[in-house]
Motif scaffolding. Structure first.
Motif, PDB file in Angstrom:
ATOM      1  N   ALA A  86       0.872  -1.168  -0.071  1.00  0.00           N
ATOM      2  CA  ALA A  86       0.009  -0.034   0.048  1.00  0.00           C
ATOM      3  C   ALA A  86       0.916   1.109  -0.159  1.00  0.00           C
ATOM      4  CB  ALA A  86      -0.780  -0.101   1.406  1.00  0.00           C
ATOM      5  N   CYS A  87       0.456   2.162  -0.570  1.00  0.00           N
ATOM      6  CA  CYS A  87       1.317   3.304  -0.701  1.00  0.00           C
ATOM      7  C   CYS A  87       0.837   4.544   0.134  1.00  0.00           C
ATOM      8  CB  CYS A  87       1.029   4.038  -2.241  1.00  0.00           C
ATOM      9  SG  CYS A  87      -0.433   4.687  -2.672  1.00  0.00           S
ATOM     10  N   GLY A  88      -0.086   4.348   1.003  1.00  0.00           N
ATOM     11  CA  GLY A  88      -0.578   5.278   2.083  1.00  0.00           C
ATOM     12  C   GLY A  88      -0.746   6.632   1.398  1.00  0.00           C
ATOM     13  N   ALA A  89      -0.604   7.595   2.276  1.00  0.00           N
ATOM     14  CA  ALA A  89      -0.797   8.897   1.843  1.00  0.00           C
ATOM     15  C   ALA A  89       0.260   9.454   0.765  1.00  0.00           C
ATOM     16  CB  ALA A  89      -0.824   9.719   3.281  1.00  0.00           C
TER      17      ALA A  89
ATOM     18  N   GLU B  87      -1.646  -5.318   5.412  1.00  0.00           N
ATOM     19  CA  GLU B  87      -0.660  -4.698   3.963  1.00  0.00           C
ATOM     20  C   GLU B  87       0.487  -4.243   4.671  1.00  0.00           C
ATOM     21  OE1 GLU B  87      -3.629  -1.648   2.995  1.00  0.00           O
ATOM     22  OE2 GLU B  87      -2.819  -0.216   4.364  1.00  0.00           O
TER      23      GLU B  87
ATOM     24  N   GLY C 278       2.534  -1.001   4.340  1.00  0.00           N
ATOM     25  CA  GLY C 278       2.631   0.233   4.000  1.00  0.00           C
ATOM     26  C   GLY C 278       3.721   1.099   4.368  1.00  0.00           C
ATOM     27  N   PRO C 279       3.786   2.341   4.187  1.00  0.00           N
ATOM     28  CA  PRO C 279       4.867   3.195   4.579  1.00  0.00           C
ATOM     29  C   PRO C 279       5.357   2.841   5.898  1.00  0.00           C
ATOM     30  CG  PRO C 279       3.267   4.571   3.418  1.00  0.00           C
ATOM     31  CD  PRO C 279       2.864   3.205   3.754  1.00  0.00           C
ATOM     32  N   THR C 280       4.734   2.589   6.910  1.00  0.00           N
ATOM     33  CA  THR C 280       5.138   2.571   8.333  1.00  0.00           C
ATOM     34  C   THR C 280       5.973   1.167   8.332  1.00  0.00           C
ATOM     35  OG1 THR C 280       3.028   3.567   8.991  1.00  0.00           O
ATOM     36  CG2 THR C 280       4.461   2.690  10.599  1.00  0.00           C
TER      37      THR C 280
ATOM     38  N   SER D 295       7.942  10.714   6.550  1.00  0.00           N
ATOM     39  CA  SER D 295       7.575  12.045   5.961  1.00  0.00           C
ATOM     40  C   SER D 295       8.439  13.162   5.784  1.00  0.00           C
ATOM     41  CB  SER D 295       5.989  12.297   6.522  1.00  0.00           C
ATOM     42  OG  SER D 295       6.305  12.522   7.883  1.00  0.00           O
TER      43      SER D 295
END
Ligand SMILES: Nc1ncnc2c1ncn2[C@@H]1O[C@H](COP(=O)(O)OP(=O)(O)OP(=O)(O)O)[C@@H](O)[C@H]1O
Ligand SMILES: [Mg+2]
Length: 320
Positions: free
Chosen positions: A222-225, A264, A266-268, A291
């Motif tokens: 997932a790419c998130g925000a 998923e 994701g970024p974290t 970020s």
């Protein structure tokens, strides 16, 4: 936890045909095809940073043309010789003899070993020579040694008279600068690096590789925000466009995700995996999935993609 291992094992073996890899494969394959069809011997220098897939490429070429065992003799169409760290002439000759199946590679003087290697290569119908880890010749540091090993290579190539690919880190280019005869033989070059296609940016190519590798995992990405385009940039900075690091990052991420039963990746998760697998000091602004990351290459001193200094200046050590 046990069920993670087959997933990691399978993921580690995933083999993707990304553009720069395919282009290099076709170039090397083309050398063999040209020689088979016309008898013309052309050579190629393949350069790529560590983890761009050079050894994997050699293995894939060798797998396409496997050794055949006949009653009267073996046939070895592709000879893959990793040049040893101590790239003396004796060491390189022994490495070549070992790959040719010689029972006593260390036996004899340098000239008899070289003659044996040439004879064996002809007897086994070798059609393509792949010398991997070529930077080890340059890492010897002393120019006379580089000349001697370079001359040895030239002699062997001329005697066997089959196409040769010299493969190694980009600094091998400097080796050819000091050896004119090798330079002439390896005037054709191929860089194993992303973003050479013209139409696709390096970040987009990196994202494509990341997504394709991710698709082989049981948990989705997932790419998130960030959005996917920005994610591509972040993956590029995290992996420097090298397949080995994309794999490291994803295999770290899948471990975390399975361990915590996440749905998923994701970024974290990627931020944590980057620190664990790629660079332990890569936290906060120095982590491409944070970020606050500044979108710059992580190639400064003590950063994970710092260019190696080895071989950029002569270092007096060792013997020829
Ligand atoms: N085409 C590919 N598809 C998937 N994974 C790959 C591919 N090529 C390489 N890899 C992965 O990247 C890792 C590093 O590849 P490889 O050892 O070939 O790099 P290298 O360029 O030879 O590095 P070095 O210069 O350090 O020897 C391998 O363990 C493999 O898992
Ligand atoms: Mg290698």
């Amino acid at each position: 936890m046990n069920s993670i291992y087959p997933i990691l094992e399978q993921f580690n073996e995933e083999h993707l045909l990304f553009p720069s890899y395919v282009a290099a494969f076709e170039d090397i394959d083309g050398l063999l095809g040209l020689h088979r069809e016309t008898g013309i011997t052309q050579n190629l220098l393949v350069l790529g940073e560590s983890g761009t897939g050079k050894t994997t490429l050699c293995r894939a070429i060798a797998a396409k043309y496997p050794r055949t065992v006949l009653t009267e003799r073996d046939i070895v169409p592709v000879l893959h010789v990793p040049i040893p760290c101590a790239a003396t002439i004796a060491g390189v000759t022994e490495a070549m003899l070992a790959q040719l199946g010689d029972p006593s590679p260390a036996f004899g003087s340098i000239s008899t070993k070289t003659a044996r290697a040439i004879k064996l290569a002809r007897a086994l119908s070798v059609e393509l020579l792949l010398f991997d880890e070529a930077q080890h010749i340059q890492d010897r540091g002393r120019l006379p040694t580089q000349y001697h090993v370079g001359d040895w290579l030239k002699t062997v190539m001329d005697a066997i008279n089959v196409p040769t690919a010299l493969i190694g880190l980009p600094r091998v280019g400097q080796l050819l600068q000091v050896n004119e005869q090798l330079r002439r033989r390896f005037s054709r070059r191929r860089y194993l690096q992303m973003g050479q296609g013209g139409e696709t940016s390096i970040e987009a190519e990196c994202l494509q590789l990341f997504v394709s590798l991710g698709a082989t995992l049981p948990i989705s990405l997932a790419c998130g925000a960030f959005g996917w385009a920005e994610m591509g940039q972040r993956v590029y900075y995290a992996c420097d466009g090298r397949v080995a690091y994309v794999k490291k990052l994803l295999s770290g991420a899948i471990r975390i995700a399975l361990d915590r039963d996440l749905r998923e990746i994701g970024p974290t998760v990627l931020e944590e995996a980057f620190t664990k697998e790629v660079w332990w000091e890569g936290v906060g602004q120095l982590n491409p999935f944070n970020s606050g990351f500044r979108f710059r290459k992580l190639n400064q001193v003590n950063e994970p993609f710092e260019r190696g200094l080895l071989g950029t200046r002569p270092v007096a050590r060792g013997r020829t």
